[in-house]
Design a protein around this motif. Structure first.
Motif, short mmCIF file in Angstrom:
data_model
loop_
_atom_site.label_atom_id
_atom_site.label_comp_id
_atom_site.label_asym_id
_atom_site.label_seq_id
_atom_site.Cartn_x
_atom_site.Cartn_y
_atom_site.Cartn_z
N PRO A 18 -5.23 -2.52 -12.71
CA PRO A 18 -5.30 -1.68 -11.51
C PRO A 18 -4.47 -0.43 -11.70
N ARG A 41 -5.69 3.80 -6.90
CA ARG A 41 -7.07 3.99 -6.44
C ARG A 41 -8.07 4.06 -7.59
N ARG A 42 -7.87 3.21 -8.59
CA ARG A 42 -8.78 3.18 -9.74
C ARG A 42 -8.58 1.88 -10.52
N TRP A 43 -9.57 1.57 -11.35
CA TRP A 43 -9.49 0.48 -12.31
C TRP A 43 -9.46 1.12 -13.69
N HIS A 53 -12.61 5.47 -10.71
CA HIS A 53 -11.88 5.81 -9.49
C HIS A 53 -12.66 5.37 -8.26
N HIS A 54 -11.95 5.04 -7.21
CA HIS A 54 -12.56 4.59 -5.96
C HIS A 54 -13.37 5.68 -5.28
N ASP A 55 -13.12 6.95 -5.60
CA ASP A 55 -13.86 8.05 -4.98
C ASP A 55 -15.10 8.45 -5.79
N LEU A 78 -21.40 2.93 -5.60
CA LEU A 78 -20.66 3.43 -4.43
C LEU A 78 -21.58 3.99 -3.35
#
Length: 191
Positions: A33, A36-38, A56-58, A110
């Protein structure tokens, strides 16, 4: 990640079957982790080609690949110091294909409903020139083309894809990205 690797395999038409995403299989079950990303990385393993990927989560993605690892065998390089940093063009092509597949599949996952901008470049921190290594005769021989340019810097190349794109469009975008990178070396290569 597995969807991206599978999508990338669908995009290939040549011997460029194995790309960086396939080589990341050894770390897919243990993502790290981040903020806000893997993060998936083969860097701590200290074996094989170094690959670093962030999801990234975005919707942003990062794919960094060591393009010079085993570009030429030791007996192929007559003057390794004079060659600068070797760039394996076959791995560049596979990386272009994998980067577009990764961005495409993450955008689909996403639910992104707009186009995605993908930027590709070849970079180094060393103050020396980059030398392309091409694969010839069905993968049997690797060589440095005599006519190739040896730039110190490669200009970034961009591609625009959509989560709704079919494989043909992604394949064409990967080829265009690869072509634009290779033209900066003065050579033409195909995926």
């Amino acid at each position: 990640m597995r969807d991206s690797s599978a999508r990338s395999q669908h995009l290939t038409r040549s011997h460029l079957a194995v790309g960086p995403l396939t080589e990341l299989d050894v770390v897919l079950s243990h993502p790290r982790p981040g903020l806000r990303r893997w993060v998936f990385s083969t860097l701590p393993l200290r074996m094989g080609r170094e690959i670093y990927t962030e999801l990234h989560h975005d919707g942003c993605t990062v794919l960094a690949v060591n393009l010079s690892w085993k570009a030429l065998r030791a007996d192929d390089a007559a003057d390794p110091a004079g060659n600068g940093i070797l760039v394996d063009t076959e791995v560049v092509g596979a990386s272009c294909r994998d980067a577009l597949a990764l961005a495409h599949e993450l955008a689909r996952h996403l639910g992104v409903d707009s186009s995605v901008n993908v930027t590709a470049t070849i970079t180094t921190t060393e103050p020396t020139h980059l030398t392309p290594v091409i694969t010839e005769y069905g993968g049997s021989f690797r060589s440095i083309p005599d006519h190739a340019h040896r730039p110190r810097r490669i200009q970034p190349v961009t591609a625009l894809i959509s989560p709704a794109d079919e494989d043909d469009h992604l394949r064409a975008s990967a080829q265009e990205t690869f072509t634009d990178l290779m033209h900066q070396f003065g050579i033409t290569a195909y995926l």
